[in-house]
Design a protein around this motif. Structure first.
Motif, mmCIF file in Angstrom:
data_model
loop_
_atom_site.group_PDB
_atom_site.id
_atom_site.type_symbol
_atom_site.label_atom_id
_atom_site.label_comp_id
_atom_site.label_asym_id
_atom_site.label_seq_id
_atom_site.Cartn_x
_atom_site.Cartn_y
_atom_site.Cartn_z
ATOM 1 N N PRO A 236 0.829 -1.211 0.000
ATOM 2 C CA PRO A 236 0.000 0.000 0.000
ATOM 3 C C PRO A 236 0.861 1.257 0.000
ATOM 4 C CG PRO A 236 -0.001 -1.004 2.164
ATOM 5 C CD PRO A 236 0.738 -1.944 1.251
ATOM 6 N N VAL A 237 0.352 2.302 -0.615
ATOM 7 C CA VAL A 237 1.027 3.590 -0.607
ATOM 8 C C VAL A 237 0.678 4.275 0.709
ATOM 9 C CG1 VAL A 237 1.133 5.862 -1.690
ATOM 10 C CG2 VAL A 237 0.947 3.803 -3.100
ATOM 11 N N ARG A 238 1.695 4.716 1.434
ATOM 12 C CA ARG A 238 1.488 5.416 2.696
ATOM 13 C C ARG A 238 2.181 6.762 2.640
ATOM 14 N NH1 ARG A 238 1.627 1.168 7.726
ATOM 15 N NH2 ARG A 238 -0.186 -0.015 7.033
ATOM 16 N N PHE A 239 1.590 7.735 3.284
ATOM 17 C CA PHE A 239 2.207 9.047 3.392
ATOM 18 C C PHE A 239 1.964 9.574 4.798
ATOM 19 C CE2 PHE A 239 -2.042 9.629 1.686
ATOM 20 C CZ PHE A 239 -2.552 10.741 2.346
ATOM 21 N N THR A 240 2.790 10.525 5.206
ATOM 22 C CA THR A 240 2.647 11.097 6.543
ATOM 23 C C THR A 240 2.166 12.534 6.444
ATOM 24 O OG1 THR A 240 4.973 11.752 6.600
ATOM 25 C CG2 THR A 240 4.405 9.621 7.579
ATOM 26 N N VAL A 241 1.440 12.939 7.478
ATOM 27 C CA VAL A 241 0.891 14.289 7.553
ATOM 28 C C VAL A 241 1.255 14.866 8.922
ATOM 29 C CG1 VAL A 241 -1.214 15.675 7.477
ATOM 30 C CG2 VAL A 241 -1.056 13.583 6.105
ATOM 31 N N GLN B 58 -7.605 17.679 -0.400
ATOM 32 C CA GLN B 58 -8.184 18.345 -1.555
ATOM 33 C C GLN B 58 -7.438 19.624 -1.879
ATOM 34 O OE1 GLN B 58 -12.313 18.313 0.087
ATOM 35 N NE2 GLN B 58 -12.781 17.508 -1.952
ATOM 36 N N MET B 59 -7.435 19.966 -3.156
ATOM 37 C CA MET B 59 -6.931 21.252 -3.637
ATOM 38 C C MET B 59 -8.026 21.808 -4.528
ATOM 39 S SD MET B 59 -2.914 20.561 -4.394
ATOM 40 C CE MET B 59 -2.490 22.278 -4.512
ATOM 41 N N GLY B 60 -8.635 22.884 -4.060
ATOM 42 C CA GLY B 60 -9.777 23.424 -4.790
ATOM 43 C C GLY B 60 -10.905 22.407 -4.763
ATOM 44 N N ASN B 61 -11.448 22.097 -5.924
ATOM 45 C CA ASN B 61 -12.529 21.120 -6.027
ATOM 46 C C ASN B 61 -12.031 19.715 -6.350
ATOM 47 O OD1 ASN B 61 -14.504 23.062 -5.532
ATOM 48 N ND2 ASN B 61 -14.613 23.630 -7.692
ATOM 49 N N ASP B 62 -10.721 19.545 -6.437
ATOM 50 C CA ASP B 62 -10.149 18.250 -6.811
ATOM 51 C C ASP B 62 -9.625 17.497 -5.594
ATOM 52 O OD1 ASP B 62 -10.534 18.752 -9.560
ATOM 53 O OD2 ASP B 62 -8.652 19.883 -9.632
ATOM 54 N N THR B 63 -9.934 16.206 -5.521
ATOM 55 C CA THR B 63 -9.373 15.345 -4.490
ATOM 56 C C THR B 63 -8.035 14.838 -5.008
ATOM 57 O OG1 THR B 63 -11.530 14.669 -3.678
ATOM 58 C CG2 THR B 63 -9.678 13.220 -3.171
ATOM 59 N N MET B 64 -6.970 15.162 -4.283
ATOM 60 C CA MET B 64 -5.628 14.770 -4.704
ATOM 61 C C MET B 64 -5.338 13.328 -4.299
ATOM 62 S SD MET B 64 -4.933 17.453 -6.250
ATOM 63 C CE MET B 64 -3.262 17.171 -6.727
ATOM 64 N N ILE B 65 -5.686 12.978 -3.058
ATOM 65 C CA ILE B 65 -5.464 11.624 -2.562
ATOM 66 C C ILE B 65 -6.378 11.425 -1.355
ATOM 67 C CG2 ILE B 65 -3.572 12.210 -1.009
ATOM 68 C CD1 ILE B 65 -2.202 9.571 -2.023
ATOM 69 N N GLU B 66 -6.763 10.196 -1.137
ATOM 70 C CA GLU B 66 -7.564 9.895 0.038
ATOM 71 C C GLU B 66 -7.135 8.559 0.601
ATOM 72 O OE1 GLU B 66 -11.555 10.193 -1.418
ATOM 73 O OE2 GLU B 66 -11.443 8.318 -2.488
ATOM 74 N N GLY B 67 -7.419 8.360 1.871
ATOM 75 C CA GLY B 67 -7.003 7.122 2.505
ATOM 76 C C GLY B 67 -7.545 7.005 3.906
ATOM 77 N N ILE B 68 -6.990 6.048 4.634
ATOM 78 C CA ILE B 68 -7.395 5.769 6.001
ATOM 79 C C ILE B 68 -6.199 6.028 6.919
ATOM 80 C CG2 ILE B 68 -8.201 3.965 7.590
ATOM 81 C CD1 ILE B 68 -10.276 4.714 5.469
ATOM 82 N N LEU C 61 0.480 11.930 11.458
ATOM 83 C CA LEU C 61 -0.438 10.869 11.067
ATOM 84 C C LEU C 61 0.160 10.100 9.901
ATOM 85 C CD1 LEU C 61 -3.841 12.795 11.030
ATOM 86 C CD2 LEU C 61 -2.800 11.505 12.908
ATOM 87 N N THR C 62 -0.014 8.784 9.897
ATOM 88 C CA THR C 62 0.348 7.965 8.747
ATOM 89 C C THR C 62 -0.959 7.543 8.095
ATOM 90 O OG1 THR C 62 2.335 7.159 9.832
ATOM 91 C CG2 THR C 62 1.535 5.876 7.947
ATOM 92 N N VAL C 63 -1.067 7.805 6.799
ATOM 93 C CA VAL C 63 -2.289 7.532 6.043
ATOM 94 C C VAL C 63 -1.978 6.514 4.950
ATOM 95 C CG1 VAL C 63 -4.119 8.550 4.631
ATOM 96 C CG2 VAL C 63 -3.089 9.884 6.486
ATOM 97 N N GLU C 64 -2.799 5.490 4.855
ATOM 98 C CA GLU C 64 -2.677 4.483 3.793
ATOM 99 C C GLU C 64 -3.650 4.874 2.679
ATOM 100 O OE1 GLU C 64 -3.774 -0.097 3.556
ATOM 101 O OE2 GLU C 64 -2.074 0.329 4.901
ATOM 102 N N ALA C 65 -3.097 5.149 1.510
ATOM 103 C CA ALA C 65 -3.916 5.613 0.387
ATOM 104 C C ALA C 65 -4.916 4.544 -0.035
ATOM 105 C CB ALA C 65 -3.034 6.002 -0.789
ATOM 106 N N SER C 66 -6.147 4.962 -0.285
ATOM 107 C CA SER C 66 -7.169 4.035 -0.743
ATOM 108 C C SER C 66 -7.456 4.198 -2.216
ATOM 109 C CB SER C 66 -8.450 4.206 0.071
ATOM 110 O OG SER C 66 -8.927 5.520 -0.039
#
Length: 70
Positions: A9-14, A37-47, A61-66
């Motif tokens: 899975p792709v993970r990123f930190t925030v 989100q940036m403007g009206n566009d969803t760039m990435i989402e996850g859990i 936070l560590t987020v796993e991209a969905s």
């Protein structure tokens, strides 16, 4: 030679400021969806899969991209 498996899975930190403690707790956040989100566009989402308390009072936070960004 790559050490990353394409099926991993792709993970990123925030990083978040200490004020996050006024709005949420670890129990509220881990397992919850997060959308960037940036403007009206969803760039990435996850859990959110992990909450790490930082020495300065902040949280990472560590987020796993969905879904992959389009």
């Amino acid at each position: 030679m790559s050490t990353t498996d394409a099926s991993d899975p792709v993970r990123f930190t925030v990083p978040l400021k200490p004020s996050i403690h006024e709005k949420a707790s670890r129990e509220d956040v881990v397992g919850s969806p997060m959308r960037w989100q940036m403007g009206n566009d969803t760039m990435i989402e996850g859990i959110v899969v992990d909450w790490t308390d930082e020495p300065d009072g902040g949280v990472t936070l560590t987020v796993e991209a969905s879904s992959p960004p389009e």
